[in-house]
Motif scaffolding. Structure first.
Motif, PDB file in Angstrom:
ATOM      1  N   CYS A  10     -22.870  55.338 -10.981  1.00  0.00           N
ATOM      2  CA  CYS A  10     -21.804  56.364 -11.121  1.00  0.00           C
ATOM      3  C   CYS A  10     -22.029  57.822 -11.752  1.00  0.00           C
ATOM      4  N   GLN A  11     -23.073  57.370 -12.914  1.00  0.00           N
ATOM      5  CA  GLN A  11     -23.381  58.694 -13.769  1.00  0.00           C
ATOM      6  C   GLN A  11     -24.465  59.515 -12.481  1.00  0.00           C
ATOM      7  N   ALA A  12     -25.369  58.842 -11.820  1.00  0.00           N
ATOM      8  CA  ALA A  12     -26.200  59.413 -10.977  1.00  0.00           C
ATOM      9  C   ALA A  12     -25.531  60.089  -9.821  1.00  0.00           C
ATOM     10  N   TYR A  13     -24.578  59.270  -9.425  1.00  0.00           N
ATOM     11  CA  TYR A  13     -23.571  59.769  -8.074  1.00  0.00           C
ATOM     12  C   TYR A  13     -22.866  61.293  -8.575  1.00  0.00           C
ATOM     13  N   THR A  14     -22.186  61.170  -9.606  1.00  0.00           N
ATOM     14  CA  THR A  14     -21.455  62.320 -10.022  1.00  0.00           C
ATOM     15  C   THR A  14     -22.232  63.514 -10.820  1.00  0.00           C
ATOM     16  N   GLY A  15     -23.199  62.837 -11.566  1.00  0.00           N
ATOM     17  CA  GLY A  15     -23.805  64.063 -12.226  1.00  0.00           C
ATOM     18  C   GLY A  15     -22.984  64.280 -13.490  1.00  0.00           C
ATOM     19  N   ARG A  16     -22.229  63.426 -13.761  1.00  0.00           N
ATOM     20  CA  ARG A  16     -21.411  63.551 -15.112  1.00  0.00           C
ATOM     21  C   ARG A  16     -21.650  62.201 -15.826  1.00  0.00           C
ATOM     22  N   GLU A  17     -20.934  62.347 -16.986  1.00  0.00           N
ATOM     23  CA  GLU A  17     -21.124  61.016 -17.989  1.00  0.00           C
ATOM     24  C   GLU A  17     -20.413  59.790 -17.401  1.00  0.00           C
ATOM     25  N   LYS A  18     -19.510  60.183 -16.625  1.00  0.00           N
ATOM     26  CA  LYS A  18     -18.718  59.095 -15.965  1.00  0.00           C
ATOM     27  C   LYS A  18     -18.048  59.493 -14.725  1.00  0.00           C
ATOM     28  N   SER A  19     -17.511  58.477 -14.188  1.00  0.00           N
ATOM     29  CA  SER A  19     -17.073  58.518 -12.958  1.00  0.00           C
ATOM     30  C   SER A  19     -15.388  58.376 -12.988  1.00  0.00           C
ATOM     31  N   ASP A  20     -14.796  59.361 -12.987  1.00  0.00           N
ATOM     32  CA  ASP A  20     -13.445  59.343 -13.145  1.00  0.00           C
ATOM     33  C   ASP A  20     -12.903  59.587 -11.456  1.00  0.00           C
ATOM     34  N   PHE A  21     -11.996  58.364 -11.005  1.00  0.00           N
ATOM     35  CA  PHE A  21     -11.628  58.319  -9.703  1.00  0.00           C
ATOM     36  C   PHE A  21     -10.328  57.820  -9.121  1.00  0.00           C
ATOM     37  N   VAL A  22      -9.953  58.194  -7.954  1.00  0.00           N
ATOM     38  CA  VAL A  22      -8.623  57.532  -7.483  1.00  0.00           C
ATOM     39  C   VAL A  22      -9.069  56.935  -6.474  1.00  0.00           C
ATOM     40  N   ILE A  23      -8.177  55.910  -6.231  1.00  0.00           N
ATOM     41  CA  ILE A  23      -8.414  54.827  -5.263  1.00  0.00           C
ATOM     42  C   ILE A  23      -7.253  54.947  -3.889  1.00  0.00           C
ATOM     43  N   TYR A  24      -7.554  55.201  -2.974  1.00  0.00           N
ATOM     44  CA  TYR A  24      -6.596  55.332  -1.454  1.00  0.00           C
ATOM     45  C   TYR A  24      -7.111  54.069  -0.558  1.00  0.00           C
ATOM     46  N   ARG A  25      -6.027  53.729  -0.279  1.00  0.00           N
ATOM     47  CA  ARG A  25      -6.244  53.151   1.386  1.00  0.00           C
ATOM     48  C   ARG A  25      -6.811  53.898   2.386  1.00  0.00           C
ATOM     49  N   ARG A  26      -7.478  53.638   3.240  1.00  0.00           N
ATOM     50  CA  ARG A  26      -8.297  54.400   4.039  1.00  0.00           C
ATOM     51  C   ARG A  26      -7.456  55.306   5.039  1.00  0.00           C
ATOM     52  N   GLY A  27      -6.155  54.973   5.313  1.00  0.00           N
ATOM     53  CA  GLY A  27      -5.306  55.442   6.020  1.00  0.00           C
ATOM     54  C   GLY A  27      -4.353  56.699   5.343  1.00  0.00           C
ATOM     55  N   GLN A  28      -4.626  56.448   4.031  1.00  0.00           N
ATOM     56  CA  GLN A  28      -3.666  57.445   3.176  1.00  0.00           C
ATOM     57  C   GLN A  28      -4.114  58.844   2.802  1.00  0.00           C
ATOM     58  N   GLY A  58     -22.390  67.841  -4.733  1.00  0.00           N
ATOM     59  CA  GLY A  58     -21.324  67.208  -5.618  1.00  0.00           C
ATOM     60  C   GLY A  58     -20.802  66.020  -4.916  1.00  0.00           C
ATOM     61  N   ALA A  59     -20.561  65.209  -5.873  1.00  0.00           N
ATOM     62  CA  ALA A  59     -19.612  63.755  -5.336  1.00  0.00           C
ATOM     63  C   ALA A  59     -18.587  64.320  -4.569  1.00  0.00           C
ATOM     64  N   ALA A  60     -18.346  63.780  -3.394  1.00  0.00           N
ATOM     65  CA  ALA A  60     -17.419  64.040  -2.449  1.00  0.00           C
ATOM     66  C   ALA A  60     -16.215  63.066  -2.321  1.00  0.00           C
ATOM     67  N   TYR A  61     -16.445  61.933  -1.727  1.00  0.00           N
ATOM     68  CA  TYR A  61     -15.635  60.737  -1.753  1.00  0.00           C
ATOM     69  C   TYR A  61     -16.395  59.358  -1.412  1.00  0.00           C
ATOM     70  N   GLU A  62     -16.028  58.325  -1.392  1.00  0.00           N
ATOM     71  CA  GLU A  62     -16.837  57.069  -1.208  1.00  0.00           C
ATOM     72  C   GLU A  62     -15.940  56.160  -0.461  1.00  0.00           C
ATOM     73  N   HIS A  63     -16.547  55.531   0.525  1.00  0.00           N
ATOM     74  CA  HIS A  63     -16.066  54.582   1.544  1.00  0.00           C
ATOM     75  C   HIS A  63     -16.352  53.245   0.625  1.00  0.00           C
ATOM     76  N   VAL A  64     -15.399  52.255   0.620  1.00  0.00           N
ATOM     77  CA  VAL A  64     -15.483  51.255  -0.089  1.00  0.00           C
ATOM     78  C   VAL A  64     -14.900  50.135   0.683  1.00  0.00           C
ATOM     79  N   ASN A  65     -15.835  49.076   0.841  1.00  0.00           N
ATOM     80  CA  ASN A  65     -15.484  47.838   1.607  1.00  0.00           C
ATOM     81  C   ASN A  65     -15.673  46.562   0.860  1.00  0.00           C
ATOM     82  N   ILE A  66     -14.666  46.338   0.452  1.00  0.00           N
ATOM     83  CA  ILE A  66     -14.967  44.833  -0.580  1.00  0.00           C
ATOM     84  C   ILE A  66     -14.432  43.765   0.204  1.00  0.00           C
ATOM     85  N   PRO A  67     -15.095  42.720   0.206  1.00  0.00           N
ATOM     86  CA  PRO A  67     -14.602  41.599   1.027  1.00  0.00           C
ATOM     87  C   PRO A  67     -13.182  41.191   0.898  1.00  0.00           C
TER      88      PRO A  67
END
Ligand SMILES: [Zn+2]
Length: 132
Positions: A10-28, A58-67
């Motif tokens: 997350c540090q590498a992805y965001t270029g920040r000390e931490k990734s502060d993120f909000v989770i949505y369902r894909r359709g939202q 810059g970090a834009a958004y992430e697609h997340v597929n957890i089984p």
């Protein structure tokens, strides 16, 4: 749900000390065209496909597929036009990787397994208790 991750990816992805993120369902959420971001998996298993803006990197958004969970989109909190309306983070995870201590009352979890378990536990509860 909102969460803060202090892991190296997350540090590498965001270029920040931490990734502060909000989770949505894909359709939202209405996402930009796929060709506006360049996607990359940082580690296996490839649950998190991390998109960076093709213009600024810059970090834009992430697609997340957890089984067993619905398709999700993670959006960095700073990318929201109005950050004041966002919920408070549910937890800090990978806190042992933090660059600096965080002085808030949000639960902090160290260790990869414990942090991921606490994250998934809260995520499942948030999904079950929210309407799609
Ligand atoms: Zn992370």
């Amino acid at each position: 749900m909102r969460a803060v991750c202090h892991c190296h990816f997350c540090q590498a992805y965001t270029g920040r000390e931490k990734s502060d993120f909000v989770i949505y369902r894909r359709g939202q959420v209405q996402l930009p065209e796929a060709n506006k971001a360049r996607f990359r998996f940082f580690k296996k298993p490839a649950f998190v496909d991390r998109g960076a803006c093709i213009e600024c990197g810059g970090a834009a958004y992430e697609h997340v597929n957890i089984p067993l969970l619905p398709g999700l989109v993670f959006i960095p909190a700073p990318n929201h036009e109005q950050t004041g309306v966002l919920p408070d983070p549910a937890l800090h995870m990978f806190y042992h990787r933090r660059k600096t201590d965080v002085a808030d009352s949000v639960p902090k979890y160290t260790g990869p397994l414990n942090g991921e378990w606490q994250f998934v536990r809260r995520l499942i509860w948030a999904l079950v208790s929210s309407r799609s």
